[in-house]
Motif scaffolding. Sequence first.
Motif, PDB file in Angstrom:
ATOM      1  N   ASN A   1       0.821  -1.213   0.000  1.00  0.00           N
ATOM      2  CA  ASN A   1       0.000   0.000   0.000  1.00  0.00           C
ATOM      3  C   ASN A   1       0.851   1.258   0.000  1.00  0.00           C
ATOM      4  O   ASN A   1       0.466   2.277  -0.570  1.00  0.00           O
ATOM      5  N   GLU A   2       2.026   1.210   0.650  1.00  0.00           N
ATOM      6  CA  GLU A   2       2.938   2.355   0.607  1.00  0.00           C
ATOM      7  C   GLU A   2       3.364   2.641  -0.833  1.00  0.00           C
ATOM      8  O   GLU A   2       3.432   3.793  -1.265  1.00  0.00           O
ATOM      9  N   ALA A   3       3.671   1.565  -1.571  1.00  0.00           N
ATOM     10  CA  ALA A   3       4.086   1.738  -2.963  1.00  0.00           C
ATOM     11  C   ALA A   3       2.965   2.332  -3.800  1.00  0.00           C
ATOM     12  O   ALA A   3       3.183   3.209  -4.650  1.00  0.00           O
ATOM     13  N   LEU A   4       1.751   1.874  -3.557  1.00  0.00           N
ATOM     14  CA  LEU A   4       0.587   2.400  -4.270  1.00  0.00           C
ATOM     15  C   LEU A   4       0.341   3.861  -3.905  1.00  0.00           C
ATOM     16  O   LEU A   4       0.115   4.703  -4.779  1.00  0.00           O
ATOM     17  N   ASP A   5       0.435   4.166  -2.629  1.00  0.00           N
ATOM     18  CA  ASP A   5       0.165   5.522  -2.148  1.00  0.00           C
ATOM     19  C   ASP A   5       1.219   6.525  -2.620  1.00  0.00           C
ATOM     20  O   ASP A   5       0.960   7.726  -2.688  1.00  0.00           O
TER      21      ASP A   5
ATOM     22  N   ILE B   1      -5.909  -4.021   0.178  1.00  0.00           N
ATOM     23  CA  ILE B   1      -5.495  -2.848  -0.591  1.00  0.00           C
ATOM     24  C   ILE B   1      -6.369  -1.667  -0.178  1.00  0.00           C
ATOM     25  O   ILE B   1      -7.589  -1.794  -0.028  1.00  0.00           O
ATOM     26  N   LEU B   2      -5.751  -0.501   0.013  1.00  0.00           N
ATOM     27  CA  LEU B   2      -6.496   0.696   0.391  1.00  0.00           C
ATOM     28  C   LEU B   2      -7.384   1.125  -0.787  1.00  0.00           C
ATOM     29  O   LEU B   2      -6.894   1.635  -1.798  1.00  0.00           O
ATOM     30  N   TYR B   3      -8.681   0.927  -0.621  1.00  0.00           N
ATOM     31  CA  TYR B   3      -9.627   1.095  -1.725  1.00  0.00           C
ATOM     32  C   TYR B   3      -9.625   2.517  -2.275  1.00  0.00           C
ATOM     33  O   TYR B   3      -9.550   2.723  -3.494  1.00  0.00           O
ATOM     34  N   TRP B   4      -9.683   3.513  -1.424  1.00  0.00           N
ATOM     35  CA  TRP B   4      -9.799   4.887  -1.917  1.00  0.00           C
ATOM     36  C   TRP B   4      -8.504   5.371  -2.553  1.00  0.00           C
ATOM     37  O   TRP B   4      -8.513   6.239  -3.424  1.00  0.00           O
ATOM     38  N   THR B   5      -7.398   4.800  -2.129  1.00  0.00           N
ATOM     39  CA  THR B   5      -6.134   5.115  -2.801  1.00  0.00           C
ATOM     40  C   THR B   5      -6.160   4.596  -4.235  1.00  0.00           C
ATOM     41  O   THR B   5      -5.768   5.283  -5.182  1.00  0.00           O
ATOM     42  N   LEU B   6      -6.660   3.389  -4.388  1.00  0.00           N
ATOM     43  CA  LEU B   6      -6.762   2.797  -5.727  1.00  0.00           C
ATOM     44  C   LEU B   6      -7.778   3.558  -6.579  1.00  0.00           C
ATOM     45  O   LEU B   6      -7.576   3.747  -7.791  1.00  0.00           O
TER      46      LEU B   6
END
Length: 378
Positions: free
Chosen positions: A280-284, A306-311
């Motif tokens: 999630n850090e990589a996604l964020d 997975i952090l939904y709102w980040t995605l």
Amino acid sequence: MNLKDQKGTITCKAAICWEPDKPLTVEEIQVEPPSVSEVRVKMLCASICHSDIIALQGFPLALYPRVVGHEGFGVIESVGEGVEGLKEGDTIIPAVIGECKECPNCKTGKTNMCYKFPLNFTGLMLDQTTRMSIKGQKIYHMFTCSTFSEYTVLNSNLVVKVNQAIDPWHASFLSCGFSTGFGAVWKEAKIEQGSSVAIFGLGGVGVGAVAGARSLKAGRIIGIDLNEYKKSKAEFFGLTDFINPNKLNGKSIADKVREMTDGLGVDYSFECTGVESLLNEALDATKTGSGVTVFTGAVVQKHVPILYWTLMAGKTIKGCLMGGVRPHSDLPQLCTKCINKEFDLDGMLTHQVDLNEINHAFELLKQPECLKVVVNMG
């Protein structure tokens, strides 16, 4: 001493795992001749990858006794019936997946996910048997490779012939780890010139991603690792910035990446550790609306939140195996780049051991100054 009996079976040494979390034992085993569409290879050297460590722990299947190892370089000793394009004396590297060039995926050229030769977790050859045994007891393979043995048998499609001019150690690194990172940037993300990149984890895969980003002329290459020693190693391959999460004083990695990129985040991030919390850090850490995150590390957990709102902020997650590198179409290109010194893999080698020191090799990997260990097979 390696001995061949009248039936062509070779007695040689191999490192055997009898149960999880126990030291390997180097013992004499029997390696059968290659069957149809197979080759038997004399291993000259092998190297250790994170996947070997989790395989020893029983992931994804607890198969014992087992000879692990999937990175390596060797010479074809004998060829089975029906093998084309390979002969005794050819120098090769093993591949964990194949490329039939006939299935729907292979025909598109868009992916390395071959339907006919997928990643094999059974510990057996394609005919559901094994070519290795010890005192009559069968031994399981790893991805049908098992490079921690003086001799091993592979399906010919899982063998890539390489130029004899290549350094054996370099070839071993290219057979998995380095190519996975390089390919994630080159084949999966296809980054544009001037792109900003964040790479989580600067081990063998992460260093490959750094080299790939430099090769494609990324504008900024940010590496994230707890080990300060990895900073200088990665800078050798093109790293421009470094983050040690232990020195962020409570700030998240993603926040630090945004701080370094005018508050926007990077165009591409590559998660190369397999550590669940970093996914999630990589996604964020990527840009809203266009950021792309590629997962390359072997994650033991089957389900990772997975952090939904980040995605939902217009970002993309992409997974890959071997960095999307096709063994027969792409690996030879990387070998040529290596021979031509477009990247210098000498910067990855930190330790060498002999096969009978295999347990010491795994201990070395725990040391902060260790990047890649080569096992010389003699």
